[in-house]
Design a protein around this motif. Structure first.
Motif, PDB file in Angstrom:
ATOM      1  N   LEU A  52       0.866  -1.183   0.000  1.00 12.25           N
ATOM      2  CA  LEU A  52       0.000   0.000   0.000  1.00 12.25           C
ATOM      3  C   LEU A  52       0.897   1.224   0.000  1.00 12.25           C
ATOM      4  O   LEU A  52       1.890   1.270   0.724  1.00 12.25           O
ATOM      5  CB  LEU A  52      -0.880   0.041   1.261  1.00 12.25           C
ATOM      6  CG  LEU A  52      -1.753  -1.175   1.565  1.00 12.25           C
ATOM      7  CD1 LEU A  52      -2.568  -0.914   2.831  1.00 12.25           C
ATOM      8  CD2 LEU A  52      -2.669  -1.489   0.404  1.00 12.25           C
ATOM      9  N   GLY A  83     -10.402  -5.737  -1.797  1.00  9.11           N
ATOM     10  CA  GLY A  83     -11.098  -5.338  -3.027  1.00  9.11           C
ATOM     11  C   GLY A  83     -12.581  -5.088  -2.811  1.00  9.11           C
ATOM     12  O   GLY A  83     -13.346  -4.984  -3.771  1.00  9.11           O
ATOM     13  N   LYS A 125     -13.083   0.848  -2.594  1.00 12.59           N
ATOM     14  CA  LYS A 125     -12.117   1.545  -3.454  1.00 12.59           C
ATOM     15  C   LYS A 125     -11.429   2.637  -2.637  1.00 12.59           C
ATOM     16  O   LYS A 125     -12.109   3.413  -1.950  1.00 12.59           O
ATOM     17  CB  LYS A 125     -12.873   2.180  -4.622  1.00 12.59           C
ATOM     18  CG  LYS A 125     -12.004   2.888  -5.634  1.00 12.59           C
ATOM     19  CD  LYS A 125     -12.885   3.470  -6.730  1.00 12.59           C
ATOM     20  CE  LYS A 125     -12.076   4.026  -7.876  1.00 12.59           C
ATOM     21  NZ  LYS A 125     -11.260   5.169  -7.494  1.00 12.59           N
ATOM     22  N   THR A 145      -1.955   3.903  -4.006  1.00 13.51           N
ATOM     23  CA  THR A 145      -1.935   2.663  -4.788  1.00 13.51           C
ATOM     24  C   THR A 145      -2.049   1.449  -3.876  1.00 13.51           C
ATOM     25  O   THR A 145      -1.534   1.443  -2.755  1.00 13.51           O
ATOM     26  CB  THR A 145      -0.660   2.541  -5.653  1.00 13.51           C
ATOM     27  OG1 THR A 145       0.467   2.629  -4.796  1.00 13.51           O
ATOM     28  CG2 THR A 145      -0.577   3.615  -6.701  1.00 13.51           C
ATOM     29  N   VAL A 146      -2.748   0.454  -4.389  1.00 12.27           N
ATOM     30  CA  VAL A 146      -3.005  -0.777  -3.637  1.00 12.27           C
ATOM     31  C   VAL A 146      -2.603  -1.940  -4.529  1.00 12.27           C
ATOM     32  O   VAL A 146      -3.144  -2.109  -5.625  1.00 12.27           O
ATOM     33  CB  VAL A 146      -4.511  -0.908  -3.296  1.00 12.27           C
ATOM     34  CG1 VAL A 146      -4.765  -2.174  -2.482  1.00 12.27           C
ATOM     35  CG2 VAL A 146      -5.013   0.325  -2.556  1.00 12.27           C
ATOM     36  N   ASN A 147      -1.626  -2.700  -4.067  1.00 16.31           N
ATOM     37  CA  ASN A 147      -1.190  -3.862  -4.831  1.00 16.31           C
ATOM     38  C   ASN A 147      -1.299  -5.100  -3.946  1.00 16.31           C
ATOM     39  O   ASN A 147      -0.738  -5.138  -2.860  1.00 16.31           O
ATOM     40  CB  ASN A 147       0.261  -3.644  -5.293  1.00 16.31           C
ATOM     41  CG  ASN A 147       0.723  -4.759  -6.213  1.00 16.31           C
ATOM     42  OD1 ASN A 147       0.801  -5.910  -5.805  1.00 16.31           O
ATOM     43  ND2 ASN A 147       1.033  -4.408  -7.449  1.00 16.31           N
ATOM     44  N   GLY A 202      -1.288  -7.606  -8.098  1.00 12.15           N
ATOM     45  CA  GLY A 202      -2.289  -6.930  -8.936  1.00 12.15           C
ATOM     46  C   GLY A 202      -3.114  -5.953  -8.123  1.00 12.15           C
ATOM     47  O   GLY A 202      -3.000  -5.878  -6.898  1.00 12.15           O
ATOM     48  N   SER A 203      -3.978  -5.225  -8.817  1.00  6.25           N
ATOM     49  CA  SER A 203      -4.852  -4.288  -8.124  1.00  6.25           C
ATOM     50  C   SER A 203      -6.177  -4.980  -7.799  1.00  6.25           C
ATOM     51  O   SER A 203      -6.787  -5.588  -8.678  1.00  6.25           O
ATOM     52  CB  SER A 203      -5.117  -3.068  -9.013  1.00  6.25           C
ATOM     53  OG  SER A 203      -6.153  -2.307  -8.437  1.00  6.25           O
ATOM     54  N   TRP A 215      -8.915  -3.566  -7.165  1.00  2.00           N
ATOM     55  CA  TRP A 215     -10.048  -2.735  -7.618  1.00  2.00           C
ATOM     56  C   TRP A 215      -9.748  -2.164  -8.978  1.00  2.00           C
ATOM     57  O   TRP A 215      -8.630  -1.716  -9.177  1.00  2.00           O
ATOM     58  CB  TRP A 215     -10.297  -1.594  -6.607  1.00  2.00           C
ATOM     59  CG  TRP A 215     -11.568  -0.881  -6.888  1.00  2.00           C
ATOM     60  CD1 TRP A 215     -11.752   0.108  -7.819  1.00  2.00           C
ATOM     61  CD2 TRP A 215     -12.832  -1.101  -6.268  1.00  2.00           C
ATOM     62  NE1 TRP A 215     -13.047   0.512  -7.811  1.00  2.00           N
ATOM     63  CE2 TRP A 215     -13.737  -0.212  -6.873  1.00  2.00           C
ATOM     64  CE3 TRP A 215     -13.290  -1.979  -5.283  1.00  2.00           C
ATOM     65  CZ2 TRP A 215     -15.078  -0.168  -6.511  1.00  2.00           C
ATOM     66  CZ3 TRP A 215     -14.611  -1.920  -4.918  1.00  2.00           C
ATOM     67  CH2 TRP A 215     -15.497  -1.024  -5.530  1.00  2.00           C
ATOM     68  N   ASN A 249     -11.424  -7.723  -9.182  1.00  2.00           N
ATOM     69  CA  ASN A 249     -10.402  -8.465  -9.911  1.00  2.00           C
ATOM     70  C   ASN A 249     -10.700  -9.963  -9.746  1.00  2.00           C
ATOM     71  O   ASN A 249     -10.309 -10.574  -8.753  1.00  2.00           O
ATOM     72  CB  ASN A 249      -9.026  -8.082  -9.337  1.00  2.00           C
ATOM     73  CG  ASN A 249      -7.886  -8.749 -10.055  1.00  2.00           C
ATOM     74  OD1 ASN A 249      -8.077  -9.754 -10.741  1.00  2.00           O
ATOM     75  ND2 ASN A 249      -6.697  -8.204  -9.890  1.00  2.00           N
TER      76      ASN A 249
END
Ligand code: ADP
Length: 322
Positions: A26, A71, A74, A79-81, A85-86, A88, A91
């Protein structure tokens, strides 16, 4: 103690590490609900395989933060990984790699534990063998034929965790799984959780039990007002806080005035059950006490994660937090 910035030495800063791929990264995450800044610029990295604790008072933003990682919400910015992957917008590829146990985990109460897990396994398009493995991994195999409605609170919580594990996720979110359990059931569940960690899974663990965070977590983030007030291993958080040792001497054994004269004693208070000596040099002071009155009945108390938490959340300086 003043609030500390997240420690850089312990990997609190975002950014992948070649040796320890990150499960969660994050960076500057914010989330508002109207005027409420629920998550206020959180940056952290959780390496794969870590047992990561989130603690903080009610309303601190823990649930919002976890829901952002899962997820379900939002982030407004940042950034959120998660697992590369993201999460949101929704996914679908990520969902089977996550396991989520919540306070309100739903059960098929008329089914047996085994049937319940087989049903959950079918929802994830996995098989009965996976259900059996999940049952075993939480130590419930011999209770597999007990109806869910007849399971004790502790076993039901284990079933909730098994339900989050059945599809063999890499990253598991556990939300206060020991809430409302008696001390023995809590300890039994600790054992289950340690085994899960031993299997190499990454666990993000929200709890109000500081002793639990201290015993189980590799690192703990203390969240206050939407921000990380401290992040480190329990041992380093404790070591970096109050190094004072409290020595408790049974009443009547040592005069308070004499105790104040002992070299290395910083403070002496008379409590109903003990004379309490505070010191930064416990070895030296204990040796003097030994010479004066012997050490029988003398107890030593060092700081715990709970002390760190209470200081950071301000609960040591005012009325209790809700
Ligand atoms: P915690 O899990 O640490 O108790 P939460 O993430 O639930 O914290 O809440 C953080 C803050 O955001 C609180 O002030 C809470 O009242 C507020 N909040 C949480 N969810 C909502 C929502 N859906 N709408 C408005 N405010 C919310």
């Amino acid at each position: 103690m003043t609030r500390t910035a997240p420690s850089t030495a312990s990997g609190a800063q975002p950014g992948p590490d070649r040796d320890h791929p990150a499960a969660v990264v994050l960076d500057g995450v914010h989330k508002r609900y109207g005027d409420t800044h629920a998550v206020d610029g959180v940056s952290l990295t959780v390496p794969c395989g870590e047992f990561f604790g989130l603690v903080g008072p009610n309303g601190a933003g823990k649930t919002t933060l976890v829901e952002i990682m899962e997820g379900q919400r939002k982030a407004d910015s940042g950034t959120v990984n998660v697992l590369g992957g993201s999460p949101w917008p929704r996914n679908a590829a990520l969902l089977p790699r996550l396991g989520v146990q919540t306070q309100s985990s739903a059960f098929f109460v008329r089914l047996t534990a085994r049937e319940h897990l087989r049903t959950v396994a079918a929802l994830y398009r996995t098989d009965d063998a996976a259900a059996e493995r999940a049952l075993a991994s939480v130590g419930l195999t011999e209770h597999g034929d007990t109806r869910v409605g007849d399971l004790s609170g502790g076993r039901r919580q284990r079933l909730a965790i098994a339900s989050a594990l059945v599809h063999e996720p890499e990253l598991i979110f556990l939300d206060e799984p020991t809430a409302a359990l008696d001390p023995q059931a809590r300890r039994d569940l600790w054992h289950v959780l340690r085994e899960l960690k031993g299997e190499g899974r990454t666990i993000i663990y929200t709890t109000h039990h500081l002793d639990e965070a201290e015993a189980l977590c590799d690192r703990v983030a203390i969240i206050v007002d939407g921000s990380i007030a401290a992040l480190d291993s329990p041992a380093r958080l404790i070591a970096g806080s109050n190094p004072t040792t409290r020595l408790l001497i049974p009443p009547g054994r040592l005069d308070a005035a004499r105790a104040r004269e002992i070299d290395g004693v910083d403070r002496v208070t008379e409590e109903p059950d003990a004379l309490v000596l505070e010191t930064l040099e416990s070895g030296r002071v204990l040796s003097t006490i030994d010479q004066l009155i012997g050490l029988q009945g003398v107890q030593t108390r060092t700081a715990s994660l709970e002390d760190v938490y209470l200081t950071l959340t301000g609960a040591n300086n005012g009325p209790p937090q809700p």
